[in-house]
Design a protein around this motif. Structure first.
Motif, short mmCIF file in Angstrom:
data_model
loop_
_atom_site.label_atom_id
_atom_site.label_comp_id
_atom_site.label_asym_id
_atom_site.label_seq_id
_atom_site.Cartn_x
_atom_site.Cartn_y
_atom_site.Cartn_z
N CYS A 171 38.43 37.92 28.99
CA CYS A 171 37.33 38.83 29.35
C CYS A 171 37.51 39.30 30.79
CB CYS A 171 35.98 38.13 29.18
SG CYS A 171 35.81 36.58 30.08
N GLY A 172 38.77 39.54 31.17
CA GLY A 172 39.03 40.03 32.51
C GLY A 172 39.27 38.90 33.49
N PRO A 173 39.24 39.20 34.78
CA PRO A 173 39.54 38.22 35.81
C PRO A 173 38.67 36.97 35.73
CG PRO A 173 39.48 40.42 36.73
CD PRO A 173 38.98 40.53 35.32
N VAL A 174 37.44 37.13 35.23
CA VAL A 174 36.52 35.99 35.20
C VAL A 174 37.04 34.88 34.28
CG1 VAL A 174 35.09 36.73 33.27
CG2 VAL A 174 34.07 35.40 35.11
N TRP A 175 37.99 35.23 33.35
CA TRP A 175 38.55 34.20 32.47
C TRP A 175 39.30 33.15 33.29
CZ3 TRP A 175 37.31 33.33 27.63
CH2 TRP A 175 38.11 32.48 26.86
N GLU A 176 39.81 33.56 34.45
CA GLU A 176 40.48 32.63 35.34
C GLU A 176 39.43 31.89 36.16
OE1 GLU A 176 43.67 32.14 35.27
OE2 GLU A 176 44.08 33.75 33.84
N PHE A 177 38.66 31.05 35.49
CA PHE A 177 37.54 30.41 36.17
C PHE A 177 37.94 29.07 36.77
CE2 PHE A 177 37.34 29.07 31.77
CZ PHE A 177 37.13 27.70 31.85
N ASP A 178 37.37 28.77 37.91
CA ASP A 178 37.60 27.47 38.53
C ASP A 178 36.30 26.91 39.11
OD1 ASP A 178 37.22 29.18 40.61
OD2 ASP A 178 39.17 28.82 41.57
N THR A 179 35.17 27.51 38.70
CA THR A 179 33.87 27.00 39.13
C THR A 179 32.94 26.97 37.93
OG1 THR A 179 32.91 29.17 39.63
CG2 THR A 179 34.18 28.08 41.41
#
Length: 265
Positions: A197-205
């Motif tokens: 779902c875009g950059p937010v898929w790379e979540f770390d929080t």
């Protein structure tokens, strides 16, 4: 409900719970199953009945209503015909219980007939395309008219989010809010076919994780899926895997998913 109606309700209750009254010995062959259940509840909550039933309040029954609702959902999704009948009965009993409490609470004084009549009026008013002259020949148009009528009935609601119960399970709540938000042009990015779902898929929080989950809920809604049901199904599959690993595949532990034994059986 006026004083005379309250008096009649009290008298009817007295007739139901006092074995020395002639009415208690009348032939009830024409009594419906619902009437009989109302009578049984009145007996349980009346003089000489069940002490536990008699001391219950609207507030004390909330946890039981939630529990019985979850059990009904489970019966719908994976139960038998008999399970469905039983769990529908448990939920119906909660409605009757609250109505009986109200019938004998000063300031409330309504019973199950008042509840049914109010619901009848609501359904007739909300379906002018069935009970009136309006036309709504698609589900989308029906929902549009429903929202318009609800807005007219509840003018005190000034936000599209008003009236949403915040105690709903998180995925159901997300689905509800996403649907309401779209009415004012606020949308949530969906997950693509590859699960991104875009950059937010790379979540770390944890906050970013919340955004991902919201996007998944938005995707489910857009595709007509029930995210809450999908998660429960996945959890049941996981339970089966755990059971197989333990050598107890036939023993599904429903408490892992959050369902507990019912209060009525």
């Amino acid at each position: 409900m006026g004083d005379s109606a309250v008096h009649n309700s009290e008298q009817s209750r007295a007739d139901q719970v006092r074995p020395d009254q002639n009415r208690a010995h009348q032939d009830r062959s024409g009594e419906s199953g619902l009437d009989e259940l109302v009578r049984v509840l009145a007996r349980l909550r009346g003089p000489g009945g069940c002490a536990w039933d008699a001391e219950q309040t609207h507030a004390s029954l909330v946890k039981h209503l939630i529990e019985e609702t979850h059990e009904l959902v489970e019966a719908i999704e994976q139960g038998s015909r008999e399970d469905l009948i039983e769990e529908l009965g448990d939920v119906l009993y909660q409605v009757l219980f609250h109505s009986d409490i109200a019938a004998h609470t000063p300031g409330e004084e309504f019973d199950i007939n008042d509840v049914a009549q109010a619901m009848t009026r609501k359904m007739v008013a909300r379906h002018p395309h069935v009970f009136g002259d309006e036309v709504a020949d698609s589900a989308e148009l029906v929902m549009l008219k429903w929202d318009q009528l609800k807005a007219q009935e509840k003018p005190e609601r000034t936000s599209v989010l008003d009236g949403i119960p915040l105690g709903m399970p998180s995925l159901l709540l997300a689905d509800k809010i996403i649907g309401r938000a779209a009415k004012v042009g606020v949308t949530v990015k969906e997950v693509d076919g590859r699960g991104h779902c875009g950059p937010v898929w790379e979540f770390d929080t944890e906050e970013a994780l919340g955004e991902v989950l919201l996007s998944i809920a938005a995707t489910a809604r857009a595709r007509g899926w029930d995210a809450e049901r999908a998660l429960r199904g996945a959890l049941r599959d996981l339970q089966a895997e755990v059971g197989a690993a333990e050598g107890t595949a036939g023993a599904v532990r429903t408490d892992v998913v959050g369902f507990a034994p019912g209060t009525q059986g």
